[in-house]
Design a protein around this motif. Structure first.
Motif, PDB file in Angstrom:
ATOM      1  N   TYR A   1       0.869  -1.184   0.000  1.00 52.41           N
ATOM      2  CA  TYR A   1       0.000   0.000   0.000  1.00 52.41           C
ATOM      3  C   TYR A   1       0.902   1.230   0.000  1.00 52.41           C
ATOM      4  CZ  TYR A   1      -3.997   2.946   1.042  1.00 52.41           C
ATOM      5  OH  TYR A   1      -4.976   3.902   0.968  1.00 52.41           O
ATOM      6  N   PRO A   2       0.765   2.097  -1.010  1.00 54.21           N
ATOM      7  CA  PRO A   2       1.706   3.221  -1.124  1.00 54.21           C
ATOM      8  C   PRO A   2       1.578   4.213   0.038  1.00 54.21           C
ATOM      9  CG  PRO A   2       0.241   3.074  -3.050  1.00 54.21           C
ATOM     10  CD  PRO A   2      -0.283   2.123  -2.030  1.00 54.21           C
TER      11      PRO A   2
ATOM     12  N   LEU B   1      -8.566  -5.690   0.426  1.00 56.42           N
ATOM     13  CA  LEU B   1      -8.298  -6.462   1.632  1.00 56.42           C
ATOM     14  C   LEU B   1      -6.805  -6.261   1.904  1.00 56.42           C
ATOM     15  CD1 LEU B   1      -9.506  -8.569   3.611  1.00 56.42           C
ATOM     16  CD2 LEU B   1      -8.770 -10.332   2.009  1.00 56.42           C
ATOM     17  N   ARG B   2      -6.485  -5.714   3.066  1.00 57.99           N
ATOM     18  CA  ARG B   2      -5.096  -5.319   3.334  1.00 57.99           C
ATOM     19  C   ARG B   2      -4.542  -6.088   4.521  1.00 57.99           C
ATOM     20  NH1 ARG B   2      -3.094  -1.354   6.751  1.00 57.99           N
ATOM     21  NH2 ARG B   2      -1.027  -0.599   6.187  1.00 57.99           N
ATOM     22  N   ASP B   3      -3.326  -6.582   4.331  1.00 58.12           N
ATOM     23  CA  ASP B   3      -2.591  -7.209   5.434  1.00 58.12           C
ATOM     24  C   ASP B   3      -1.911  -6.081   6.199  1.00 58.12           C
ATOM     25  OD1 ASP B   3      -0.498  -8.334   6.991  1.00 58.12           O
ATOM     26  OD2 ASP B   3      -0.544 -10.155   5.760  1.00 58.12           O
ATOM     27  N   VAL B   4      -2.330  -5.854   7.418  1.00 59.93           N
ATOM     28  CA  VAL B   4      -1.862  -4.691   8.181  1.00 59.93           C
ATOM     29  C   VAL B   4      -0.378  -4.814   8.537  1.00 59.93           C
ATOM     30  CG1 VAL B   4      -2.218  -3.333  10.286  1.00 59.93           C
ATOM     31  CG2 VAL B   4      -4.164  -4.371   9.142  1.00 59.93           C
ATOM     32  N   LYS B   5       0.025  -6.000   8.980  1.00 63.28           N
ATOM     33  CA  LYS B   5       1.416  -6.160   9.431  1.00 63.28           C
ATOM     34  C   LYS B   5       2.400  -6.057   8.273  1.00 63.28           C
ATOM     35  CE  LYS B   5       0.145  -9.034  13.337  1.00 63.28           C
ATOM     36  NZ  LYS B   5      -0.052 -10.412  13.780  1.00 63.28           N
ATOM     37  N   ALA B   6       1.998  -6.570   7.113  1.00 61.37           N
ATOM     38  CA  ALA B   6       2.899  -6.563   5.955  1.00 61.37           C
ATOM     39  C   ALA B   6       2.641  -5.384   5.029  1.00 61.37           C
ATOM     40  CB  ALA B   6       2.726  -7.861   5.173  1.00 61.37           C
ATOM     41  N   ASN B   7       1.594  -4.623   5.275  1.00 58.31           N
ATOM     42  CA  ASN B   7       1.195  -3.503   4.419  1.00 58.31           C
ATOM     43  C   ASN B   7       1.038  -3.929   2.964  1.00 58.31           C
ATOM     44  OD1 ASN B   7       0.519  -0.847   3.765  1.00 58.31           O
ATOM     45  ND2 ASN B   7       2.639  -0.314   3.275  1.00 58.31           N
TER      46      ASN B   7
ATOM     47  N   PRO C   1     -16.889  -9.843   9.336  1.00 56.06           N
ATOM     48  CA  PRO C   1     -15.779  -9.470  10.207  1.00 56.06           C
ATOM     49  C   PRO C   1     -14.477 -10.154   9.772  1.00 56.06           C
ATOM     50  CG  PRO C   1     -17.328 -10.911  11.351  1.00 56.06           C
ATOM     51  CD  PRO C   1     -17.945 -10.580  10.037  1.00 56.06           C
ATOM     52  N   LEU C   2     -13.386  -9.468  10.008  1.00 57.51           N
ATOM     53  CA  LEU C   2     -12.078 -10.018   9.638  1.00 57.51           C
ATOM     54  C   LEU C   2     -11.265 -10.305  10.896  1.00 57.51           C
ATOM     55  CD1 LEU C   2     -11.075  -7.625   6.698  1.00 57.51           C
ATOM     56  CD2 LEU C   2     -11.698 -10.042   6.516  1.00 57.51           C
ATOM     57  N   PRO C   3     -10.396 -11.298  10.825  1.00 55.90           N
ATOM     58  CA  PRO C   3      -9.529 -11.540  11.984  1.00 55.90           C
ATOM     59  C   PRO C   3      -8.491 -10.430  12.126  1.00 55.90           C
ATOM     60  CG  PRO C   3      -9.000 -13.032  10.182  1.00 55.90           C
ATOM     61  CD  PRO C   3     -10.192 -12.258   9.750  1.00 55.90           C
ATOM     62  N   ASP C   4      -7.900 -10.358  13.302  1.00 57.54           N
ATOM     63  CA  ASP C   4      -6.882  -9.361  13.577  1.00 57.54           C
ATOM     64  C   ASP C   4      -5.754  -9.466  12.542  1.00 57.54           C
ATOM     65  OD1 ASP C   4      -5.843  -7.320  15.086  1.00 57.54           O
ATOM     66  OD2 ASP C   4      -4.575  -8.657  16.261  1.00 57.54           O
ATOM     67  N   GLY C   5      -5.305  -8.338  12.056  1.00 59.14           N
ATOM     68  CA  GLY C   5      -4.196  -8.346  11.097  1.00 59.14           C
ATOM     69  C   GLY C   5      -4.641  -8.153   9.657  1.00 59.14           C
ATOM     70  N   LEU C   6      -5.943  -8.287   9.410  1.00 58.55           N
ATOM     71  CA  LEU C   6      -6.476  -8.006   8.073  1.00 58.55           C
ATOM     72  C   LEU C   6      -7.525  -6.918   8.195  1.00 58.55           C
ATOM     73  CD1 LEU C   6      -6.948 -11.564   6.523  1.00 58.55           C
ATOM     74  CD2 LEU C   6      -5.315  -9.838   5.773  1.00 58.55           C
ATOM     75  N   GLU C   7      -7.632  -6.091   7.182  1.00 62.10           N
ATOM     76  CA  GLU C   7      -8.641  -5.037   7.233  1.00 62.10           C
ATOM     77  C   GLU C   7      -9.145  -4.714   5.831  1.00 62.10           C
ATOM     78  OE1 GLU C   7      -6.576  -1.657   8.931  1.00 62.10           O
ATOM     79  OE2 GLU C   7      -5.730  -1.090   7.002  1.00 62.10           O
ATOM     80  N   TYR C   8     -10.344  -4.145   5.774  1.00 53.27           N
ATOM     81  CA  TYR C   8     -10.875  -3.612   4.525  1.00 53.27           C
ATOM     82  C   TYR C   8     -10.476  -2.146   4.438  1.00 53.27           C
ATOM     83  CZ  TYR C   8     -14.271  -7.490   5.034  1.00 53.27           C
ATOM     84  OH  TYR C   8     -14.880  -8.702   5.203  1.00 53.27           O
ATOM     85  N   ARG C   9     -10.238  -1.668   3.231  1.00 50.60           N
ATOM     86  CA  ARG C   9     -10.078  -0.231   2.995  1.00 50.60           C
ATOM     87  C   ARG C   9     -10.715   0.093   1.659  1.00 50.60           C
ATOM     88  NH1 ARG C   9      -8.356   2.944   7.454  1.00 50.60           N
ATOM     89  NH2 ARG C   9      -7.075   1.568   8.713  1.00 50.60           N
ATOM     90  N   LEU C  10     -11.104   1.346   1.514  1.00 53.76           N
ATOM     91  CA  LEU C  10     -11.742   1.778   0.268  1.00 53.76           C
ATOM     92  C   LEU C  10     -10.782   2.615  -0.567  1.00 53.76           C
ATOM     93  CD1 LEU C  10     -15.212   2.759   1.749  1.00 53.76           C
ATOM     94  CD2 LEU C  10     -14.792   0.910   0.118  1.00 53.76           C
TER      95      LEU C  10
END
Lengths: 333, 186
Positions: B135-136, B170-176, B154-163
């Motif tokens: 994600y830039p 679908l974004r991996d938060v820890k790995a960006n 709902p998503l498990p911890d570490g994954l999130e939706y973004r618009l």
């Protein structure tokens, strides 16, 4: 980045900041009571540009007179790239004097922040996107991630609020529930947060996102502040509205706050050290979410701000009293 | 003639009953529930892969050295990219799931006032996503409207939706990392 290089960047940045900052002509209006909880409020800071450094220096200068022990950050702690050197340029260097004086910073995440900032220990986020902490005998802070308010976070917030007893309850997060700027009030957030704030007696809410200072007229008994001009500035963006109790949008700004017993005093200060708003708020009693109409704390709120009511609205029962005026408020209209 | 008509009526009624009975005998499948169950399985599989790939990396821990955070994020992202070389759009957010999410997002958007729509799209980034892309950092992470978030799976911890401007990622938060995405969501 090598530690020596980082030190060099920090030293150069502080030198540049000192050179650029104007001499402070600070007027401290806070009561400085013994054993009070004192803190600074900054938002939308992480530009790494000169004005951020100047605000940092002004904050440090006020720290000499008003020795606060921590600063709360409203998010957008780092704009743009978030490389190691950006943490130095956009955070460590601008606040070096305060960091060296062991002032702790407690950050919230903004929409420009990588959530992995939660792992950066100087932000004191305990590795979490949202967290709470307590200061003094009776002040509890609830730090939220307003960019991603999922049901899990809301459940956590309710549990934290429920267990916080009769403390002062101060919530802060990036997006304002009420605002008169370009972005406007974040009604999606308000729908889910305000009922919890009312139910569990949150007293004061701080936010950023809008790049100016605004004190909102108490909404259902809760006092809201927008302090989002610690680095960024959107000049003239504060539009007159019924929400506005006071505002300042012609320069960068920050806040100082003191909580003593049942009173919270605040002072909003410009980059050049001038006071643009000030006042005192009494603690609000918890109200039931089922209660209709005005919560009990509503009618006894008294904030004595010194900034002119930009909206031009007259005083209303229970809302802030403005005694003074600030020329800055009129200049941008 | 009358008898023949009667018999035809009886046969017709019996045929209808047989068809109805056959229809009841078949297990009833809610296509949306099936898509969600499948989505949940795919998410679990992704997290299993992520765990396997990252077992060799140093743990993600709190530090006062931002270089450690950045390097860990990059290493994690690289490991996932290698482990998902063949990943394509739709691997996790399948066509069926995309249909469900599109409907939810479009409905939410249509219900908003013009001002509400503007606020929602205010800070939304305008780049075209790719699977496995970092994600830039130049773009903000657009704020996800809370009521809409509550309406999605709902998503498990570490994954999130973004618009994004026209996508749900679908974004991996820890790995960006952008793990998957759906286009045409508004």
């Amino acid at each position: 980045m090598a530690k020596s290089s980082r030190r060099c960047v920090v030293a150069l940045a502080v030198f540049a900041g000192c050179w650029l900052a104007s001499p402070a002509a600070q007027e401290l209006t806070l009561p400085l009571r013994p054993d009070s909880v004192r803190f600074g409020v900054i938002g939308d800071t992480g530009t790494g540009a000169t004005p951020q450094y100047e605000v940092g220096l002004q904050l440090a200068a006020y720290h000499e007179k008003f020795p606060f022990t921590f600063v709360i950050m409203m998010g957008d702690n780092l704009y743009g790239a978030q490389r190691p050197q950006d943490f130095v340029k956009k955070f460590e260097a601008p606040y070096k004097i305060l960091l060296d004086a062991k002032v702790a910073f407690y950050a919230a995440l903004g929409n420009h922040d990588d959530p992995n900032q939660r792992l950066y220990t100087p932000f004191n986020m305990a590795g979490k996107r949202y967290y709470s902490f307590r200061k003094g005998d009776n002040v509890r802070f609830f730090v939220l991630d307003s960019t991603y308010m999922d049901p899990v976070q809301l459940t956590w917030l309710e549990q934290e609020l429920k267990s916080s007893g009769s403390d002062w309850k101060i919530a802060y997060f990036h997006h304002p529930l009420y605002s008169s700027g370009t972005h406007g009030s974040q009604t999606d957030l308000r729908v889910v947060l305000e009922p919890l704030f009312l139910k569990y007696g949150v007293d004061v809410v701080f936010s950023g996102h809008e790049h100016f200072y605004q004190r909102i007229k108490p909404q259902k008994g809760i006092n809201y502040f927008v302090s989002g001009a610690g680095g960024q500035l959107r000049q003239g963006d504060l539009k007159p509205s019924d929400l506005t109790a006071a505002g300042f949008d012609s320069d960068r700004s920050f806040m100082l706050v003191e909580v003593a017993g049942k009173e919270l005093s605040f002072q909003a200060i410009s980059r050049t050290g001038r006071t643009v708003d000030k006042g005192t708020i009494p603690m609000r009693e918890a109200v039931s979410s089922t209660a209709a109409g005005e919560p009990p704390g509503f009618s006894r709120l008294r904030a004595s701000g010194h900034a002119r009511d930009r909206a031009g609205a007259g005083r209303r029962r229970g809302q802030s009293r403005q005694d003074g005026s600030s020329s800055d408020l009129g200049q941008q209209q | 003639m009358l008898n023949t008509r009667r018999w035809a009526g009886v046969i017709g009624a019996l045929t209808s009953l047989t068809w109805a009975a056959a229809a009841f005998a078949q297990p009833r499948v809610n296509p949306q529930a099936a898509a969600m169950a499948d989505f949940s399985k795919r998410i679990t599989a992704y997290l299993d892969l992520q765990k396997k790939l990252t077992d060799d990396l140093p743990p993600l821990k709190r530090t006062d050295d931002p270089a450690e955070i950045t390097l860990r994020e990059i290493a994690l992202g690289d490991a996932i990219r290698v482990g998902r070389l063949e990943a394509h759009r739709g691997d996790i957010l399948t066509r069926e799931m995309a249909r469900v999410f599109r409907r939810v997002i479009k409905d939410d958007f249509r219900r908003r006032t013009l001002r509400g729509q503007k606020v929602m799209r205010d800070d939304i980034p305008h780049f075209h996503p790719k699977v496995n892309q970092s994600y830039p950092s130049a773009w903000p992470l657009a704020t996800f409207p809370a009521p809409l978030l509550a309406a999605l799976s709902p998503l498990p911890d570490g994954l999130e939706y973004r618009l994004l401007s026209d996508a749900l990622i679908l974004r991996d938060v820890k790995a960006n990392i952008i793990v998957d995405f759906i286009l045409d969501v508004f």
